[in-house]
Design a protein around this motif. Structure first.
Motif, PDB file in Angstrom:
ATOM      1  N   VAL A  14       0.835  -1.199   0.000  1.00 50.37           N
ATOM      2  CA  VAL A  14       0.000   0.000   0.000  1.00 50.37           C
ATOM      3  C   VAL A  14       0.873   1.253   0.000  1.00 50.37           C
ATOM      4  O   VAL A  14       0.598   2.227  -0.715  1.00 50.37           O
ATOM      5  CB  VAL A  14      -0.940  -0.007   1.220  1.00 50.37           C
ATOM      6  CG1 VAL A  14      -1.654   1.330   1.359  1.00 50.37           C
ATOM      7  CG2 VAL A  14      -1.955  -1.139   1.090  1.00 50.37           C
ATOM      8  N   LEU A  15       1.940   1.243   0.796  1.00 52.61           N
ATOM      9  CA  LEU A  15       2.842   2.392   0.840  1.00 52.61           C
ATOM     10  C   LEU A  15       3.544   2.604  -0.494  1.00 52.61           C
ATOM     11  O   LEU A  15       3.707   3.741  -0.952  1.00 52.61           O
ATOM     12  CB  LEU A  15       3.878   2.205   1.952  1.00 52.61           C
ATOM     13  CG  LEU A  15       3.348   2.245   3.391  1.00 52.61           C
ATOM     14  CD1 LEU A  15       4.465   1.940   4.377  1.00 52.61           C
ATOM     15  CD2 LEU A  15       2.721   3.602   3.700  1.00 52.61           C
ATOM     16  N   ALA A  16       3.953   1.509  -1.135  1.00 50.56           N
ATOM     17  CA  ALA A  16       4.602   1.620  -2.442  1.00 50.56           C
ATOM     18  C   ALA A  16       3.636   2.179  -3.488  1.00 50.56           C
ATOM     19  O   ALA A  16       4.016   3.013  -4.316  1.00 50.56           O
ATOM     20  CB  ALA A  16       5.136   0.252  -2.884  1.00 50.56           C
ATOM     21  N   LEU A  17       2.375   1.736  -3.443  1.00 53.40           N
ATOM     22  CA  LEU A  17       1.373   2.247  -4.377  1.00 53.40           C
ATOM     23  C   LEU A  17       1.115   3.732  -4.137  1.00 53.40           C
ATOM     24  O   LEU A  17       1.013   4.521  -5.091  1.00 53.40           O
ATOM     25  CB  LEU A  17       0.070   1.456  -4.220  1.00 53.40           C
ATOM     26  CG  LEU A  17      -1.090   1.879  -5.131  1.00 53.40           C
ATOM     27  CD1 LEU A  17      -0.696   1.728  -6.597  1.00 53.40           C
ATOM     28  CD2 LEU A  17      -2.338   1.059  -4.819  1.00 53.40           C
ATOM     29  N   ALA A  18       1.020   4.123  -2.877  1.00 51.24           N
ATOM     30  CA  ALA A  18       0.811   5.528  -2.556  1.00 51.24           C
ATOM     31  C   ALA A  18       1.992   6.378  -3.022  1.00 51.24           C
ATOM     32  O   ALA A  18       1.814   7.484  -3.550  1.00 51.24           O
ATOM     33  CB  ALA A  18       0.596   5.699  -1.047  1.00 51.24           C
ATOM     34  N   LEU A  20       4.015   5.660  -5.496  1.00 44.65           N
ATOM     35  CA  LEU A  20       3.969   5.698  -6.960  1.00 44.65           C
ATOM     36  C   LEU A  20       2.951   6.728  -7.448  1.00 44.65           C
ATOM     37  O   LEU A  20       3.212   7.491  -8.388  1.00 44.65           O
ATOM     38  CB  LEU A  20       3.638   4.314  -7.506  1.00 44.65           C
ATOM     39  CG  LEU A  20       3.554   4.198  -9.034  1.00 44.65           C
ATOM     40  CD1 LEU A  20       4.893   4.549  -9.658  1.00 44.65           C
ATOM     41  CD2 LEU A  20       3.126   2.784  -9.439  1.00 44.65           C
ATOM     42  N   LEU A  21       1.779   6.759  -6.823  1.00 44.85           N
ATOM     43  CA  LEU A  21       0.757   7.735  -7.203  1.00 44.85           C
ATOM     44  C   LEU A  21       1.226   9.157  -6.939  1.00 44.85           C
ATOM     45  O   LEU A  21       0.866  10.094  -7.666  1.00 44.85           O
ATOM     46  CB  LEU A  21      -0.537   7.452  -6.431  1.00 44.85           C
ATOM     47  CG  LEU A  21      -1.271   6.155  -6.792  1.00 44.85           C
ATOM     48  CD1 LEU A  21      -2.478   5.951  -5.883  1.00 44.85           C
ATOM     49  CD2 LEU A  21      -1.706   6.174  -8.259  1.00 44.85           C
ATOM     50  N   VAL A  23       4.465  10.196  -6.937  1.00 43.55           N
ATOM     51  CA  VAL A  23       5.585  10.549  -7.815  1.00 43.55           C
ATOM     52  C   VAL A  23       5.180  10.563  -9.286  1.00 43.55           C
ATOM     53  O   VAL A  23       5.832  11.223 -10.106  1.00 43.55           O
ATOM     54  CB  VAL A  23       6.753   9.560  -7.577  1.00 43.55           C
ATOM     55  CG1 VAL A  23       7.913   9.829  -8.525  1.00 43.55           C
ATOM     56  CG2 VAL A  23       7.220   9.640  -6.139  1.00 43.55           C
ATOM     57  N   ALA A  24       4.090   9.874  -9.645  1.00 44.66           N
ATOM     58  CA  ALA A  24       3.697   9.746 -11.050  1.00 44.66           C
ATOM     59  C   ALA A  24       3.552  11.091 -11.770  1.00 44.66           C
ATOM     60  O   ALA A  24       4.062  11.245 -12.892  1.00 44.66           O
ATOM     61  CB  ALA A  24       2.408   8.933 -11.147  1.00 44.66           C
ATOM     62  N   PRO A  25       2.868  12.096 -11.191  1.00 38.28           N
ATOM     63  CA  PRO A  25       2.771  13.383 -11.909  1.00 38.28           C
ATOM     64  C   PRO A  25       4.128  14.026 -12.163  1.00 38.28           C
ATOM     65  O   PRO A  25       4.350  14.629 -13.222  1.00 38.28           O
ATOM     66  CB  PRO A  25       1.920  14.246 -10.959  1.00 38.28           C
ATOM     67  CG  PRO A  25       1.156  13.263 -10.135  1.00 38.28           C
ATOM     68  CD  PRO A  25       2.067  12.102  -9.950  1.00 38.28           C
ATOM     69  N   LEU A  26       5.041  13.892 -11.204  1.00 36.93           N
ATOM     70  CA  LEU A  26       6.380  14.454 -11.384  1.00 36.93           C
ATOM     71  C   LEU A  26       7.127  13.749 -12.508  1.00 36.93           C
ATOM     72  O   LEU A  26       7.780  14.394 -13.337  1.00 36.93           O
ATOM     73  CB  LEU A  26       7.161  14.353 -10.073  1.00 36.93           C
ATOM     74  CG  LEU A  26       8.590  14.909 -10.081  1.00 36.93           C
ATOM     75  CD1 LEU A  26       8.573  16.408 -10.356  1.00 36.93           C
ATOM     76  CD2 LEU A  26       9.281  14.633  -8.749  1.00 36.93           C
ATOM     77  N   LEU A  27       7.012  12.424 -12.549  1.00 37.87           N
ATOM     78  CA  LEU A  27       7.683  11.674 -13.609  1.00 37.87           C
ATOM     79  C   LEU A  27       7.094  12.004 -14.982  1.00 37.87           C
ATOM     80  O   LEU A  27       7.836  12.140 -15.970  1.00 37.87           O
ATOM     81  CB  LEU A  27       7.554  10.165 -13.336  1.00 37.87           C
ATOM     82  CG  LEU A  27       8.243   9.655 -12.060  1.00 37.87           C
ATOM     83  CD1 LEU A  27       7.993   8.160 -11.883  1.00 37.87           C
ATOM     84  CD2 LEU A  27       9.737   9.940 -12.101  1.00 37.87           C
ATOM     85  N   TRP A  28       5.761  12.154 -15.042  1.00 31.76           N
ATOM     86  CA  TRP A  28       5.156  12.494 -16.331  1.00 31.76           C
ATOM     87  C   TRP A  28       5.529  13.917 -16.750  1.00 31.76           C
ATOM     88  O   TRP A  28       5.670  14.192 -17.942  1.00 31.76           O
ATOM     89  CB  TRP A  28       3.642  12.356 -16.264  1.00 31.76           C
ATOM     90  CG  TRP A  28       3.013  12.498 -17.629  1.00 31.76           C
ATOM     91  CD1 TRP A  28       2.898  11.533 -18.583  1.00 31.76           C
ATOM     92  CD2 TRP A  28       2.467  13.691 -18.204  1.00 31.76           C
ATOM     93  NE1 TRP A  28       2.298  12.040 -19.713  1.00 31.76           N
ATOM     94  CE2 TRP A  28       2.020  13.364 -19.513  1.00 31.76           C
ATOM     95  CE3 TRP A  28       2.298  14.994 -17.735  1.00 31.76           C
ATOM     96  CZ2 TRP A  28       1.424  14.296 -20.348  1.00 31.76           C
ATOM     97  CZ3 TRP A  28       1.705  15.931 -18.578  1.00 31.76           C
ATOM     98  CH2 TRP A  28       1.276  15.573 -19.872  1.00 31.76           C
ATOM     99  N   MET A  29       5.686  14.806 -15.791  1.00 30.27           N
ATOM    100  CA  MET A  29       6.114  16.171 -16.111  1.00 30.27           C
ATOM    101  C   MET A  29       7.485  16.151 -16.785  1.00 30.27           C
ATOM    102  O   MET A  29       7.701  16.851 -17.790  1.00 30.27           O
ATOM    103  CB  MET A  29       6.160  17.011 -14.832  1.00 30.27           C
ATOM    104  CG  MET A  29       6.630  18.433 -15.032  1.00 30.27           C
ATOM    105  SD  MET A  29       6.656  19.354 -13.468  1.00 30.27           S
ATOM    106  CE  MET A  29       8.043  18.537 -12.650  1.00 30.27           C
ATOM    107  N   VAL A  30       8.399  15.345 -16.256  1.00 30.60           N
ATOM    108  CA  VAL A  30       9.719  15.230 -16.872  1.00 30.60           C
ATOM    109  C   VAL A  30       9.599  14.620 -18.262  1.00 30.60           C
ATOM    110  O   VAL A  30      10.230  15.085 -19.228  1.00 30.60           O
ATOM    111  CB  VAL A  30      10.652  14.373 -15.984  1.00 30.60           C
ATOM    112  CG1 VAL A  30      11.997  14.161 -16.678  1.00 30.60           C
ATOM    113  CG2 VAL A  30      10.848  15.037 -14.627  1.00 30.60           C
TER     114      VAL A  30
END
Length: 274
Positions: A14-18, A20-21, A23-30
């Motif tokens: 659950v912590l890993a999924l949270a 990932l959710l 960090v996902a916008p930051l990774l997509w921004m890059v």
């Protein structure tokens, strides 16, 4: 034993999924900043660039003048961090360990002022700076950063955990108050100083409203103000905006990663000191 293992795996999942959710916008921004013009606006938007390019970063540096705004923001953030950390630390230590008339009442008054929105003070502060001739200057931008109630409170809570016997022993050895502060107390405040530095740097680096109000010369504008102006000129160029956002985020992200251990220690220990 097996039940505890399953529980541990479930919690970590659950912590890993949270994470990932988060960090996902930051990774997509890059990723979007490396896409060609118009690619990020397609539907559905791609997760990765088909042909990575640095054209948007080159455009920001060569045409957008972002280097100057970056330097302006960096200089102001460093100055605000040094000033804020210095004044907040001195004031917090004084409220924690020095005895003077009205100390507790003054501190209670400061805490009460926390409920006042910062925007309320902007107009009186602007008029005061105008009468002093500090409008359209970096000094005017730095005035609100000199000290903060939350920073004083954080240092006070942390400094109260320093044993009084340690300070009294230094006084008995003939050390003055400034010698005690810089030689004895300051090294013990390292975690909370890192926390204050991160808060001050983030606050100055991300500040948009106050520099927009005080600075009228475009050459003095900070990075958030420059990016807001750029977004109005290139409203359809999402990839260029993402590149500007990456340039804005990277310094504060690097600062947080470097000071993360001290930052978290300062928050947790400062919160439990009595």
């Amino acid at each position: 034993m097996k039940g505890r293992t399953v529980q541990t795996v479930a919690v970590n999942g659950v912590l890993a999924l949270a994470a990932l959710l988060t960090v996902a916008p930051l990774l997509w921004m890059v990723a979007a900043s490396l896409m060609r013009s118009g690619e990020a606006s397609s539907f559905p938007p791609p997760l990765l660039p088909s042909e990575p390019t640095l054209d948007h970063y080159r455009a920001l540096i060569t045409q957008g003048g972002i280097v100057r705004q970056f330097a302006n923001s960096l200089g102001l953030a460093i100055a605000a961090t040094l000033l804020s950390t210095t004044f907040n630390t001195l004031a917090g230590y004084a409220f924690a360990k020095l005895h003077f008339t009205g100390r507790d009442k003054l501190f209670s008054l400061l805490l009460g002022a926390l409920v006042i929105p910062a925007q309320v003070a902007m107009l009186p502060l602007f008029l005061m700076l105008k009468s002093m001739g500090l409008v359209n200057s970096y000094a005017g931008v730095l005035v609100p950063s000199l000290a903060g109630i939350f920073g004083i409170f954080l240092v006070r809570q942390y400094a109260r955990g320093i044993p009084d016997e340690l300070i009294e022993a230094a006084r008995m050895d003939g050390a003055g108050e400034f010698r005690i502060f810089f030689s004895v107390v300051l090294p013990l405040l390292t975690p909370v100083l890192a926390t204050l530095a991160v808060f001050a740097f983030l606050g100055s680096w991300n500040d948009f409203m106050w520099p927009l109000i005080v600075l009228t010369d475009g050459e003095l504008h900070t990075l958030p103000v420059a990016l807001a102006s750029l977004s109005r000129e290139h409203v359809q160029d999402s990839e260029l905006m993402m590149a500007g956002a990456v340039i804005t985020v990277l310094p504060v992200l690097a600062l947080f990663l470097v000071l993360q251990r001290y930052y978290l220690q300062g928050l947790t220990m400062g919160g439990v000191k009595q």
